[in-house]
Write a protein that holds these residues in place. Structure first.
Motif, PDB file in Angstrom:
ATOM      1  N   GLN A   1      35.589  54.519  43.915  1.00 56.94           N
ATOM      2  CA  GLN A   1      36.978  54.293  43.635  1.00 56.94           C
ATOM      3  C   GLN A   1      37.198  52.898  43.993  1.00 56.94           C
ATOM      4  OE1 GLN A   1      39.133  56.509  42.510  1.00 56.94           O
ATOM      5  NE2 GLN A   1      41.019  55.396  42.726  1.00 56.94           N
ATOM      6  N   VAL A   2      37.905  52.073  43.181  1.00 56.78           N
ATOM      7  CA  VAL A   2      38.213  50.757  43.681  1.00 56.78           C
ATOM      8  C   VAL A   2      39.894  50.595  43.593  1.00 56.78           C
ATOM      9  CG1 VAL A   2      38.209  48.400  42.560  1.00 56.78           C
ATOM     10  CG2 VAL A   2      36.245  49.858  42.056  1.00 56.78           C
ATOM     11  N   GLN A   3      40.130  50.188  44.636  1.00 56.06           N
ATOM     12  CA  GLN A   3      41.693  49.737  45.019  1.00 56.06           C
ATOM     13  C   GLN A   3      41.928  48.293  44.535  1.00 56.06           C
ATOM     14  OE1 GLN A   3      40.236  51.708  47.826  1.00 56.06           O
ATOM     15  NE2 GLN A   3      41.000  53.397  46.343  1.00 56.06           N
ATOM     16  N   LEU A   4      42.923  48.191  43.844  1.00 58.26           N
ATOM     17  CA  LEU A   4      43.468  46.790  43.367  1.00 58.26           C
ATOM     18  C   LEU A   4      44.946  46.417  44.148  1.00 58.26           C
ATOM     19  CD1 LEU A   4      42.861  47.247  39.693  1.00 58.26           C
ATOM     20  CD2 LEU A   4      41.273  46.175  41.382  1.00 58.26           C
ATOM     21  N   VAL A   5      44.617  45.388  45.042  1.00 57.34           N
ATOM     22  CA  VAL A   5      45.970  45.056  45.543  1.00 57.34           C
ATOM     23  C   VAL A   5      46.627  43.812  44.844  1.00 57.34           C
ATOM     24  CG1 VAL A   5      47.238  44.185  47.673  1.00 57.34           C
ATOM     25  CG2 VAL A   5      45.051  46.208  47.808  1.00 57.34           C
ATOM     26  N   GLU A   6      47.761  43.914  44.484  1.00 53.60           N
ATOM     27  CA  GLU A   6      48.423  42.660  43.697  1.00 53.60           C
ATOM     28  C   GLU A   6      49.552  42.123  44.781  1.00 53.60           C
ATOM     29  OE1 GLU A   6      48.712  45.475  39.696  1.00 53.60           O
ATOM     30  OE2 GLU A   6      49.995  45.499  41.436  1.00 53.60           O
ATOM     31  N   SER A   7      49.797  40.986  44.535  1.00 52.87           N
ATOM     32  CA  SER A   7      50.871  40.325  45.037  1.00 52.87           C
ATOM     33  C   SER A   7      51.490  39.165  44.300  1.00 52.87           C
ATOM     34  CB  SER A   7      50.671  39.654  46.447  1.00 52.87           C
ATOM     35  OG  SER A   7      49.498  38.833  46.563  1.00 52.87           O
ATOM     36  N   GLY A   8      52.560  38.611  44.696  1.00 52.55           N
ATOM     37  CA  GLY A   8      52.928  37.310  43.902  1.00 52.55           C
ATOM     38  C   GLY A   8      54.140  37.341  42.880  1.00 52.55           C
ATOM     39  N   GLY A   9      54.665  38.659  42.689  1.00 56.30           N
ATOM     40  CA  GLY A   9      55.885  38.666  41.596  1.00 56.30           C
ATOM     41  C   GLY A   9      57.166  38.271  42.327  1.00 56.30           C
ATOM     42  N   GLY A  10      58.022  38.308  41.464  1.00 58.89           N
ATOM     43  CA  GLY A  10      59.302  37.828  42.085  1.00 58.89           C
ATOM     44  C   GLY A  10      60.492  37.499  40.762  1.00 58.89           C
ATOM     45  N   LEU A  11      61.466  36.792  41.591  1.00 56.80           N
ATOM     46  CA  LEU A  11      62.738  36.195  40.345  1.00 56.80           C
ATOM     47  C   LEU A  11      62.453  34.798  40.196  1.00 56.80           C
ATOM     48  CD1 LEU A  11      65.196  36.751  38.644  1.00 56.80           C
ATOM     49  CD2 LEU A  11      66.316  36.419  40.997  1.00 56.80           C
ATOM     50  N   VAL A  12      62.225  34.333  38.931  1.00 56.70           N
ATOM     51  CA  VAL A  12      62.220  32.970  38.784  1.00 56.70           C
ATOM     52  C   VAL A  12      63.099  32.597  37.754  1.00 56.70           C
ATOM     53  CG1 VAL A  12      60.351  33.320  37.357  1.00 56.70           C
ATOM     54  CG2 VAL A  12      60.522  31.079  38.418  1.00 56.70           C
ATOM     55  N   GLN A  13      63.741  31.362  37.668  1.00 56.60           N
ATOM     56  CA  GLN A  13      64.418  31.062  36.261  1.00 56.60           C
ATOM     57  C   GLN A  13      63.418  30.617  35.192  1.00 56.60           C
ATOM     58  OE1 GLN A  13      66.691  27.850  37.797  1.00 56.60           O
ATOM     59  NE2 GLN A  13      68.477  29.185  38.339  1.00 56.60           N
ATOM     60  N   SER A  14      63.882  30.625  34.117  1.00 58.78           N
ATOM     61  CA  SER A  14      63.225  30.101  32.773  1.00 58.78           C
ATOM     62  C   SER A  14      62.757  28.983  32.904  1.00 58.78           C
ATOM     63  CB  SER A  14      64.261  30.444  31.572  1.00 58.78           C
ATOM     64  OG  SER A  14      63.431  30.044  30.519  1.00 58.78           O
ATOM     65  N   GLY A  15      61.477  28.645  32.567  1.00 58.39           N
ATOM     66  CA  GLY A  15      60.961  27.477  32.596  1.00 58.39           C
ATOM     67  C   GLY A  15      60.252  27.293  33.887  1.00 58.39           C
ATOM     68  N   GLY A  16      60.112  28.269  34.802  1.00 59.81           N
ATOM     69  CA  GLY A  16      59.629  28.268  36.227  1.00 59.81           C
ATOM     70  C   GLY A  16      58.000  28.831  36.183  1.00 59.81           C
ATOM     71  N   SER A  17      57.577  28.898  37.391  1.00 56.06           N
ATOM     72  CA  SER A  17      56.117  29.400  37.419  1.00 56.06           C
ATOM     73  C   SER A  17      55.923  30.271  38.765  1.00 56.06           C
ATOM     74  CB  SER A  17      55.335  27.996  37.768  1.00 56.06           C
ATOM     75  OG  SER A  17      55.415  27.093  36.768  1.00 56.06           O
ATOM     76  N   LEU A  18      55.065  31.150  38.451  1.00 55.50           N
ATOM     77  CA  LEU A  18      54.799  32.014  39.414  1.00 55.50           C
ATOM     78  C   LEU A  18      53.157  32.240  39.465  1.00 55.50           C
ATOM     79  CD1 LEU A  18      57.328  35.131  39.257  1.00 55.50           C
ATOM     80  CD2 LEU A  18      57.110  33.600  41.105  1.00 55.50           C
ATOM     81  N   ARG A  19      52.544  32.807  40.466  1.00 55.55           N
ATOM     82  CA  ARG A  19      51.199  32.904  40.504  1.00 55.55           C
ATOM     83  C   ARG A  19      50.929  34.320  41.035  1.00 55.55           C
ATOM     84  NH1 ARG A  19      46.584  30.040  43.922  1.00 55.55           N
ATOM     85  NH2 ARG A  19      47.342  31.068  45.591  1.00 55.55           N
ATOM     86  N   LEU A  20      50.301  35.175  40.411  1.00 52.03           N
ATOM     87  CA  LEU A  20      50.011  36.607  40.809  1.00 52.03           C
ATOM     88  C   LEU A  20      48.472  36.620  41.414  1.00 52.03           C
ATOM     89  CD1 LEU A  20      51.345  38.698  37.660  1.00 52.03           C
ATOM     90  CD2 LEU A  20      52.639  37.892  39.781  1.00 52.03           C
ATOM     91  N   THR A  21      48.361  37.380  42.320  1.00 52.94           N
ATOM     92  CA  THR A  21      47.053  37.508  42.974  1.00 52.94           C
ATOM     93  C   THR A  21      46.814  38.780  42.692  1.00 52.94           C
ATOM     94  OG1 THR A  21      47.480  35.721  44.329  1.00 52.94           O
ATOM     95  CG2 THR A  21      45.849  37.123  45.219  1.00 52.94           C
ATOM     96  N   CYS A  22      45.412  39.399  42.494  1.00 45.00           N
ATOM     97  CA  CYS A  22      44.865  40.547  42.581  1.00 45.00           C
ATOM     98  C   CYS A  22      43.462  40.618  43.265  1.00 45.00           C
ATOM     99  CB  CYS A  22      44.477  40.784  41.273  1.00 45.00           C
ATOM    100  SG  CYS A  22      43.755  42.661  41.021  1.00 45.00           S
ATOM    101  N   VAL A  23      43.266  41.541  44.276  1.00 46.86           N
ATOM    102  CA  VAL A  23      42.064  41.656  45.208  1.00 46.86           C
ATOM    103  C   VAL A  23      41.717  42.783  45.086  1.00 46.86           C
ATOM    104  CG1 VAL A  23      40.911  41.248  47.467  1.00 46.86           C
ATOM    105  CG2 VAL A  23      43.261  39.804  46.924  1.00 46.86           C
ATOM    106  N   PRO A  24      40.461  42.877  44.462  1.00 46.66           N
ATOM    107  CA  PRO A  24      39.839  44.387  44.325  1.00 46.66           C
ATOM    108  C   PRO A  24      38.931  44.729  45.672  1.00 46.66           C
ATOM    109  CG  PRO A  24      38.702  42.800  42.969  1.00 46.66           C
ATOM    110  CD  PRO A  24      39.564  42.097  43.586  1.00 46.66           C
TER     111      PRO A  24
END
Length: 119
Positions: A1-24
């Motif tokens: 069994q592998v757990q995947l932990v995500e982070s980094g979502g959110g609210l941003v305006q059009s044209g903006g940037s976000l970075r998502l992270t995944c750690v297995p």
């Protein structure tokens, strides 16, 4: 069994940037591939980007040139850099990994992280 932990979502305006992270929870090198899917309300879950451990990387046509998935780093982490975000990128983003073990294939999903892009 592998757990995947995500982070980094959110609210941003059009044209903006976000970075998502995944750690297995398992070593990246024990996986066949790792990547990101997304699901918008009323739509099917779709592939966004993924890294196969043979080194190949693939993207959906809708994100090519805007999103970049990193190859796993020394911290056993995979990133999805999302630039030039559009309202149509709004969705729940899921980290996904698959693994071959004892001749059987296994799929794993993270809990999902919401990305909302306002116009």
């Amino acid at each position: 069994q592998v757990q995947l932990v995500e982070s980094g979502g959110g609210l941003v305006q059009s044209g903006g940037s976000l970075r998502l992270t995944c750690v297995p929870s398992a070593s990246i090198h024990s996986l066949k591939s790792i990547g990101w899917y997304r699901q918008a309300p009323g739509k099917e879950r779709e592939l966004v980007a993924r890294v196969v451990m043979d080194g190949s990387i693939s993207y959906s046509d809708s994100v090519k040139g805007r999103f970049t998935i990193s190859e796993p780093d020394a911290k056993n982490t995979v990133y999805l850099q999302m630039n030039s975000l559009k309202p149509e990128d709004t969705a729940v983003y899921y980290c996904h990994a698959d693994q071959l073990y004892a001749g059987l294939g296994y799929d794993y999903w993270g809990q999902g992280t919401q990305v909302t892009v306002s116009s």
